[in-house]
Design an enzyme around this catalytic site. Sequence first.
Site, PDB file in Angstrom:
ATOM      1  NE  ARG A  74      -3.368  -0.201   2.778  1.00 29.82           N
ATOM      2  CZ  ARG A  74      -3.687  -0.893   3.627  1.00 29.82           C
ATOM      3  NH1 ARG A  74      -3.405  -0.264   5.052  1.00 29.82           N
ATOM      4  NH2 ARG A  74      -4.381  -1.907   3.636  1.00 29.82           N
ATOM      5  NE  ARG A 143      -1.834   1.619   9.649  1.00 29.73           N
ATOM      6  CZ  ARG A 143      -2.762   0.505   9.356  1.00 29.73           C
ATOM      7  NH1 ARG A 143      -3.450   0.424   8.775  1.00 29.73           N
ATOM      8  NH2 ARG A 143      -2.345  -0.696  10.264  1.00 29.73           N
ATOM      9  CE  LYS A 207      -6.913  -0.090  12.285  1.00 34.68           C
ATOM     10  NZ  LYS A 207      -7.443  -0.954  11.313  1.00 34.68           N
ATOM     11  CE  LYS A 209      -7.368   3.058   9.409  1.00 38.72           C
ATOM     12  NZ  LYS A 209      -8.184   2.400   8.964  1.00 38.72           N
ATOM     13  CB  CYS A 428     -13.098  -4.701   2.111  1.00 36.80           C
ATOM     14  SG  CYS A 428     -13.887  -6.104   2.644  1.00 36.80           S
ATOM     15  CB  CYS A 434      -8.439 -10.267   3.197  1.00 40.94           C
ATOM     16  SG  CYS A 434      -8.638  -9.519   4.680  1.00 40.94           S
ATOM     17  CB  CYS A 473     -14.023  -9.639   8.538  1.00 45.26           C
ATOM     18  SG  CYS A 473     -12.933  -8.077   8.403  1.00 45.26           S
ATOM     19  CB  CYS A 477     -11.235  -2.341   4.937  1.00 48.15           C
ATOM     20  SG  CYS A 477      -9.858  -2.932   5.693  1.00 48.15           S
TER      21      CYS A 477
END
Length: 569
Positions: A74, A143, A207, A209, A428, A434, A473, A477
Amino acid sequence: MSHDDLPLAEQIKRESRYLRGTLRDSLADHATGALRDEDTHLSKFHGLYQQDDRELREERRQQKLEPHFQFMLRLRLPGGVLTPDQWLGLDEVADRFADGSLRLTTRQTFQFHRVFKENLQPLIQDLDSLGLDSRGACGDVNRNVVTNVNPHLSANHARVYDHAVQISERLMWRSRAYEETWLNEAPKTREGEEEEPFYTYRYLPRKFKVAIALPPHNDCDVLANDIGLIAIEAHGDIIGYNIAVGGGMGMTYGETGTYPRLASPVGFVPADQVVDACEAIAAIQRDHGCRTDRAHARFKYTLDDYGLDWFKDRFAEVHGTPLEPLRDYTLKDSGDQFGWTEDDLGRHHLTLFIPSGRIRDFEQLKLRTALRSIAQIHSGEFRITCNQNLIIAGVSEQEKSAIQKLVEHYGLDDGSNSSPLARNAISCVAFPTCGLAMAESERYLPELSQKVHQLMSEAGIGDEVIQLRVSGCPNGCARPYLGEIALTGKAPGKYNLYLGADTGGNRLNRLYRENIDEAQILADLKPLFERFARERDADEGFGDFLYRSGIIRPYSGPEDFHQPLIARG
């Protein structure tokens, strides 16, 4: 707590020599397509996820072969902006080192899939030659910083974009591990300098954001982020930002201590303080976030543990200046505006619908070839949207007709051949790569959206814009918990159905029914569409109608999020 009592992820970070680990040794090991176990964690900080083709697992197991290991890479691309030359470079990279496709993500950047270990270094070196990198695109750091891309407001978009770049640069990890591992640069001794002056050897607990919105548009779902910056305009300029803190979409089924949360607006900072303010907020999470339980380590849980008054006190202490009172704002819509538009500077912008953000040449649509042709004559920018679409931005009057001819030649209309529902849907990647996916998402979305749109058309609301989000899931995302209709995968062919978010990104949806198949999903939606068509108020969105009519009840607390409104049976 002693070092040995910390979770493995924390130990790996602290012992990694500032994210070097043994990555170079892992890359040099040609006996396996995988990295060493500890290096798979560290590689995320470098923008990589190790994956395998789940549809080949059993076949390879029977052949006594290791899984078909591969990587997703990414990019760090603050604001989602790149030049035509960079586009052409990435297009070439997709063939040389990946699966021949470009994927636009909901974090306003690119992902390359099916990259094999031996291609990681040359891929990242090619990115470097394009002025791009993958540093911090994943991992326990800040991120990719995302922004509003409304093309009508180019002057203020430029200011917002500048702030996104500045925040990204300020919160980027600094260690030379990236250059040494991927670019083969020699270690440099920097006497008197810290390797990581901000993150230190611990980095963040999880993470982090950051997003920036220009009201009333909210195409980045600003409140879904750890820091949401809401631009406040006056006299044609951005005078500062309202700051919202503690947003996050991820959760875990059955663990009631995990839940999605919208960021809480807490105060205002002048524009010239916004980068420093973001650093101060990230420092609060660095120093106070939970490091003993990764499921409880996101900033949203830190805030819920300590409270917003505590946060405001800490902010004033770390930043040196307290937050000012919030300024008025309204967030009304989170979708993209397709087709040609003209901005306040007289430049033209074309927003193209890219289904699930997947750019490749399909049998009926040579999408990748078309965009390559446009990049060869375009002198402006490409802008990725957080809804996985693409803007051909900054088109001059002279270029517009040539680009439009290519659009018509390749059938890249503004999405009029697909339904409003499909054009505003997000998914996603999910299967087959994944490792977290429990059900299909990207591959299922076209079929699902067609069937849902058919129900809408039968109810007389086929032209209505309703936000549909599908995730394989319970993680965030595809930002599923901000969809008016959303599915999260439970098992192959089974999903949880969520309903009731608003169109402006101001309200989470609720779990309506859990662990149901497509037939039950459509059976549940049909009477709701019919009632919406009969009883809606003028200009009322589907999610707002569900709340006003009492079909969806407001939350009384986070514990509600795991309780379906309609019991199984």
